[in-house]
Design a protein around this motif. Structure first.
Motif, short mmCIF file in Angstrom:
data_model
loop_
_atom_site.label_atom_id
_atom_site.label_comp_id
_atom_site.label_asym_id
_atom_site.label_seq_id
_atom_site.Cartn_x
_atom_site.Cartn_y
_atom_site.Cartn_z
N LEU A 34 0.72 -1.10 -0.06
CA LEU A 34 0.03 0.06 -0.01
C LEU A 34 0.82 1.24 -0.04
O LEU A 34 0.36 2.44 -0.02
N LEU A 35 2.24 1.31 0.05
CA LEU A 35 3.05 2.37 0.10
C LEU A 35 3.12 2.92 -1.33
O LEU A 35 3.54 4.38 -1.48
N ASN A 36 3.01 2.29 -2.50
CA ASN A 36 3.23 2.94 -3.83
C ASN A 36 2.21 2.14 -4.66
O ASN A 36 2.46 1.19 -5.21
N VAL A 37 1.16 2.89 -4.89
CA VAL A 37 0.05 2.32 -5.61
C VAL A 37 -0.53 3.11 -6.80
O VAL A 37 -0.05 4.42 -6.70
N ALA A 38 -1.04 2.70 -7.85
CA ALA A 38 -1.63 3.59 -8.94
C ALA A 38 -3.03 3.11 -8.93
O ALA A 38 -3.21 2.00 -9.31
N VAL A 39 -3.86 4.09 -8.86
CA VAL A 39 -5.37 3.60 -8.84
C VAL A 39 -6.02 4.53 -9.64
O VAL A 39 -6.08 5.85 -10.02
N CYS A 40 -6.81 3.62 -10.84
CA CYS A 40 -7.82 4.51 -11.84
C CYS A 40 -9.16 4.54 -11.32
O CYS A 40 -9.65 3.76 -10.85
N GLY A 41 -9.59 5.64 -11.66
CA GLY A 41 -11.00 5.91 -11.37
C GLY A 41 -11.55 7.17 -12.04
O GLY A 41 -10.76 7.89 -12.61
N GLU A 42 -12.80 7.47 -11.84
CA GLU A 42 -13.59 8.74 -11.95
C GLU A 42 -13.55 9.51 -10.87
O GLU A 42 -13.90 9.14 -9.86
N ILE A 43 -13.43 10.97 -11.38
CA ILE A 43 -13.50 11.72 -10.09
C ILE A 43 -15.00 12.07 -9.62
O ILE A 43 -15.48 12.55 -10.58
N SER A 44 -15.33 12.29 -8.37
CA SER A 44 -16.56 12.67 -8.20
C SER A 44 -16.45 13.37 -6.87
O SER A 44 -15.53 13.12 -5.97
N GLY A 45 -17.15 14.40 -6.52
CA GLY A 45 -16.95 15.08 -5.13
C GLY A 45 -15.93 15.83 -5.03
O GLY A 45 -15.13 16.15 -4.01
N PHE A 46 -15.42 16.63 -6.32
CA PHE A 46 -14.21 17.40 -6.53
C PHE A 46 -14.26 18.54 -5.53
O PHE A 46 -15.03 19.27 -5.68
N THR A 47 -13.34 19.00 -4.80
CA THR A 47 -12.91 20.10 -4.01
C THR A 47 -11.87 20.83 -4.08
O THR A 47 -10.92 19.98 -3.63
N ARG A 48 -11.51 22.04 -4.38
CA ARG A 48 -10.20 22.49 -4.37
C ARG A 48 -10.39 23.55 -3.48
O ARG A 48 -11.08 24.55 -3.50
N LYS A 49 -9.51 23.23 -2.16
CA LYS A 49 -9.51 24.36 -1.10
C LYS A 49 -8.55 25.75 -1.50
O LYS A 49 -7.52 25.52 -1.73
N SER A 50 -9.11 26.81 -1.76
CA SER A 50 -8.51 28.06 -2.21
C SER A 50 -7.50 28.61 -1.26
O SER A 50 -6.50 28.93 -1.52
N ASP A 51 -7.92 28.29 0.04
CA ASP A 51 -7.03 28.77 1.00
C ASP A 51 -5.65 27.94 1.26
O ASP A 51 -4.76 28.41 1.75
N THR A 52 -5.67 26.42 1.19
CA THR A 52 -4.60 25.71 1.55
C THR A 52 -3.92 25.52 0.08
O THR A 52 -2.69 24.81 -0.03
N GLY A 53 -4.73 25.21 -0.85
CA GLY A 53 -4.25 24.63 -2.12
C GLY A 53 -4.55 23.01 -2.15
O GLY A 53 -4.35 22.62 -3.29
N HIS A 54 -4.97 22.55 -1.13
CA HIS A 54 -5.36 21.02 -1.21
C HIS A 54 -6.40 20.68 -2.12
O HIS A 54 -7.31 21.57 -2.47
N ILE A 55 -6.44 19.57 -2.65
CA ILE A 55 -7.76 19.02 -3.33
C ILE A 55 -8.15 17.77 -2.91
O ILE A 55 -7.23 16.85 -2.43
N TYR A 56 -9.17 17.71 -2.79
CA TYR A 56 -10.06 16.49 -2.22
C TYR A 56 -11.09 15.97 -3.31
O TYR A 56 -11.59 16.71 -3.88
N PHE A 57 -11.09 14.63 -3.37
CA PHE A 57 -12.25 13.82 -4.13
C PHE A 57 -12.25 12.72 -3.81
O PHE A 57 -11.49 12.06 -3.11
N THR A 58 -13.27 12.08 -4.44
CA THR A 58 -13.39 10.87 -4.49
C THR A 58 -13.23 9.98 -5.57
O THR A 58 -13.61 10.49 -6.60
N LEU A 59 -12.61 8.91 -5.80
CA LEU A 59 -12.29 8.17 -6.81
C LEU A 59 -13.00 7.07 -6.93
O LEU A 59 -13.21 6.08 -6.03
#
Length: 160
Positions: A34-59
């Motif tokens: 689980l240390l180095n994985v590549a996971v493919c999927g479709e983005i949903s629930g996309f959120t970009r935090k303007s104050d921190t620059g972090h990006i959160y979403f569900t794959l």
């Protein structure tokens, strides 16, 4: 016997939720798969935090979902065209490691890199080419065709 009265016959240590989440987190962190994985999927629930620059979403895929945290220090390394293309419905491949966010006991993919997958990648390449040609001014050189041209040339190849 009622379920709320079902106590084990041998003494069992009582631990806190935080302790359980810490143990699970440590076990997942120790799993080399689980240390180095590549996971493919479709983005949903996309959120970009303007104050921190972090990006959160569900794959997600057709059967499952995985939370993704793409922290600013990694997200900033994305090419602008890729970063701008990120939105709900886009297929991507995320690279990183599986971790546990201990405060809520949820596991997630801590993303360290990302690339567009499939159609999104081809569309991005085309858009990058258009942007490059536009920057070179090649779309601005439209000239009217003369009513009676003085010279005509045919450009071909030896196999054409």
């Amino acid at each position: 016997m009622a379920p709320w009265n079902n106590t084990p016959s041998a003494p069992v240590p009582v631990v806190t939720v935080s302790q359980i989440n810490h143990v699970v987190s440590a076990d997942i962190a120790a799993d080399r798969r689980l240390l180095n994985v590549a996971v493919c999927g479709e983005i949903s629930g996309f959120t970009r935090k303007s104050d921190t620059g972090h990006i959160y979403f569900t794959l997600k895929d057709s059967r499952s979902r995985l939370s993704v945290a793409f922290f600013a220090n990694y997200a900033r390394s994305l090419p602008k065209a890729v970063a701008d293309a990120l939105k709900n419905g886009i297929k991507v491949i995320c690279f990183g490691q599986i971790t546990v966010y201990e405060p809520n006991g949820a596991y997630q993919l801590k993303c360290t890199g990302l690339r567009l997958d499939g159609e999104g990648e081809a569309a991005l390449a085309l858009e990058q080419l258009r942007a490059q040609l536009r920057q070179e001014g090649l779309f601005d050189r439209k000239r009217p065709i003369p009513a009676s041209p003085k010279k005509i040339a045919v450009v071909s190849s030896s196999e054409g």
